[in-house]
Design a protein around this motif. Structure first.
Motif, PDB file in Angstrom:
ATOM      1  N   ALA A   8       7.789  29.017  17.775  1.00 15.59           N
ATOM      2  CA  ALA A   8       6.919  29.175  16.613  1.00 15.59           C
ATOM      3  C   ALA A   8       6.611  27.787  16.066  1.00 15.59           C
ATOM      4  CB  ALA A   8       7.587  30.017  15.544  1.00 15.59           C
ATOM      5  N   TYR A   9       5.366  27.586  15.656  1.00 15.00           N
ATOM      6  CA  TYR A   9       4.947  26.337  15.039  1.00 15.00           C
ATOM      7  C   TYR A   9       4.904  26.530  13.531  1.00 15.00           C
ATOM      8  CZ  TYR A   9       3.483  24.813  19.687  1.00 15.00           C
ATOM      9  OH  TYR A   9       3.466  24.462  21.006  1.00 15.00           O
ATOM     10  N   LEU A  10       5.674  25.734  12.803  1.00 14.74           N
ATOM     11  CA  LEU A  10       5.712  25.821  11.347  1.00 14.74           C
ATOM     12  C   LEU A  10       5.252  24.484  10.769  1.00 14.74           C
ATOM     13  CD1 LEU A  10       6.381  27.343   8.767  1.00 14.74           C
ATOM     14  CD2 LEU A  10       8.764  26.593   9.018  1.00 14.74           C
ATOM     15  N   GLN A 216       3.763  32.057  21.837  1.00 17.20           N
ATOM     16  CA  GLN A 216       3.885  31.328  20.579  1.00 17.20           C
ATOM     17  C   GLN A 216       3.148  31.996  19.432  1.00 17.20           C
ATOM     18  OE1 GLN A 216       0.639  27.965  20.389  1.00 17.20           O
ATOM     19  NE2 GLN A 216       1.575  27.902  22.436  1.00 17.20           N
ATOM     20  N   ILE A 217       3.496  31.537  18.231  1.00 17.79           N
ATOM     21  CA  ILE A 217       2.818  31.929  17.004  1.00 17.79           C
ATOM     22  C   ILE A 217       2.879  30.730  16.065  1.00 17.79           C
ATOM     23  CG2 ILE A 217       4.865  32.840  15.813  1.00 17.79           C
ATOM     24  CD1 ILE A 217       3.068  35.194  14.877  1.00 17.79           C
ATOM     25  N   VAL A 226      -1.036  32.339  12.123  1.00 15.12           N
ATOM     26  CA  VAL A 226      -2.129  32.160  13.078  1.00 15.12           C
ATOM     27  C   VAL A 226      -1.583  32.329  14.495  1.00 15.12           C
ATOM     28  CG1 VAL A 226      -3.498  30.690  11.555  1.00 15.12           C
ATOM     29  CG2 VAL A 226      -1.758  29.649  13.038  1.00 15.12           C
ATOM     30  N   PRO A 227      -2.459  32.531  15.478  1.00 16.23           N
ATOM     31  CA  PRO A 227      -1.989  32.819  16.835  1.00 16.23           C
ATOM     32  C   PRO A 227      -1.317  31.656  17.548  1.00 16.23           C
ATOM     33  CG  PRO A 227      -4.261  33.539  16.527  1.00 16.23           C
ATOM     34  CD  PRO A 227      -3.923  32.674  15.376  1.00 16.23           C
ATOM     35  N   SER A 252      -0.077  44.123  14.596  1.00 17.19           N
ATOM     36  CA  SER A 252      -1.356  44.535  14.033  1.00 17.19           C
ATOM     37  C   SER A 252      -2.396  44.683  15.144  1.00 17.19           C
ATOM     38  CB  SER A 252      -1.845  43.514  13.010  1.00 17.19           C
ATOM     39  OG  SER A 252      -2.122  42.273  13.640  1.00 17.19           O
ATOM     40  N   PRO A 253      -3.433  45.475  14.936  1.00 17.47           N
ATOM     41  CA  PRO A 253      -4.434  45.710  15.981  1.00 17.47           C
ATOM     42  C   PRO A 253      -5.043  44.429  16.559  1.00 17.47           C
ATOM     43  CG  PRO A 253      -4.716  47.313  14.241  1.00 17.47           C
ATOM     44  CD  PRO A 253      -3.676  46.337  13.749  1.00 17.47           C
ATOM     45  N   LEU A 254      -5.386  43.464  15.682  1.00 16.22           N
ATOM     46  CA  LEU A 254      -6.002  42.235  16.183  1.00 16.22           C
ATOM     47  C   LEU A 254      -5.023  41.433  17.026  1.00 16.22           C
ATOM     48  CD1 LEU A 254      -8.258  40.180  16.384  1.00 16.22           C
ATOM     49  CD2 LEU A 254      -7.551  39.253  14.150  1.00 16.22           C
ATOM     50  N   ALA A 255      -3.781  41.285  16.567  1.00 15.19           N
ATOM     51  CA  ALA A 255      -2.794  40.520  17.322  1.00 15.19           C
ATOM     52  C   ALA A 255      -2.530  41.145  18.681  1.00 15.19           C
ATOM     53  CB  ALA A 255      -1.498  40.407  16.521  1.00 15.19           C
TER      54      ALA A 255
END
Length: 282
Positions: A8-10, A216-217, A226-227, A252-255
């Motif tokens: 994950a990118y923070l 990743q996220i 964000v993706p 979620s549907p988009l993800a």
């Protein structure tokens, strides 16, 4: 429990002390993440990964609470990766080297060509000294020259020849071993080349691949989820980590649609179709 994502990118800050031509930059308000918000974000991200990168935009070593953030990550059993321009390593290097959960540091040496005010010798010597100490500590360090052309050996940056010469003086050239990304200079110390990032237009039928929402996220400093690490302005905002359940967000549907699209070689969102990191499949 197996991680859902490899990383994950923070973004702990979107403030930077340099101005690089290769950086997209942002019109977002400048911000440093508070300890309270960092703790919330880190705890939620720990549900989906054990590797956390302090990176999207901004220079993480500028953050006054960086050492405390490392302590929080230690409590959560994270492995931390930091991407830095390397200019402040003389100030923060000691506690980075002593941190038990600092897994890896990426140093973007190509920042040198974009900032003429930096002292060539002082900057490279400082980065090389820190990289050597990382290797001695058994921690991974990657020196990056991400400013190449598709047919360049190690890039077309105007300072690259000088940078390479300096590195050959700092690290015994006879010990370098070539790999698929560049060279292994010594134990856990690498020099990595890559092409300059560019936005582009993809044809709708073009076969692509991407690690967004598969590997990743990302989370921006204001909490927007964000993706991936490229969506630095929240063009594809899936939710907010400070207020939303992260498991609900990634389901979620988009993800789900985006992740499934990438698994099948297709960029679903218009933003993704312009991204230079979406590679054509062979």
């Amino acid at each position: 429990m197996k991680d859902i994502y490899n990383k994950a990118y923070l973004e702990i800050t979107n403030v930077c002390n340099l101005s690089c031509s290769f950086c997209k930059g942002t019109d977002r308000d400048k911000c440093f993440m508070s300890e309270e918000n960092f703790t919330v974000a880190a705890k939620k991200l720990r549900q989906v990964t054990s590797y956390i990168y302090f990176h999207i935009l901004g220079e993480p070593t500028l953050h006054p609470n960086l050492e405390r953030f490392l302590d929080i990550c230690h409590e959560l059993d994270f492995k931390v990766i930091i991407t830095t321009n390397g200019t402040l390593l003389s100030k923060v290097g000691d506690f980075l080297l002593d941190s038990p959960i600092l897994h890896k540091v990426n140093i973007s040496l190509h920042a040198l060509e974009a900032n003429e005010r930096l002292s060539f010798d002082e900057y490279l010597d400082g980065c090389a000294d820190f990289a050597r100490k990382m290797s001695e500590k058994g921690k991974i360090c990657v020196l990056r020259l991400w400013n190449g052309d598709s047919d360049g050996k190690y890039g077309s940056g105007k300072l690259n020849d000088g940078i390479m010469s300096r590195l050959e003086n700092s690290f015994d050239r006879a010990l370098w071993k070539q790999n698929t990304k560049g060279f292994r200079l010594s134990d856990k110390l690498f020099l990595e080349f890559a092409e300059r990032f560019e936005w582009r237009e993809n044809d709708d039928d073009e076969q692509v691949r991407c690690y967004g929402l598969r590997d990743q996220i990302g989370v921006l400093v204001d909490g927007r989820i964000v993706p991936c690490c490229i969506d630095c302005d929240g063009a594809i905002t899936l939710g907010n980590i400070f207020t939303d359940d992260i498991i609900n967000v990634i389901n979620s549907p988009l993800a789900v649609e985006m992740a499934e699209g990438f698994r099948n070689g297709k960029a679903v969102h218009p933003y993704c179709k312009k991204c230079g990191f979406v590679r054509t499949r062979l």
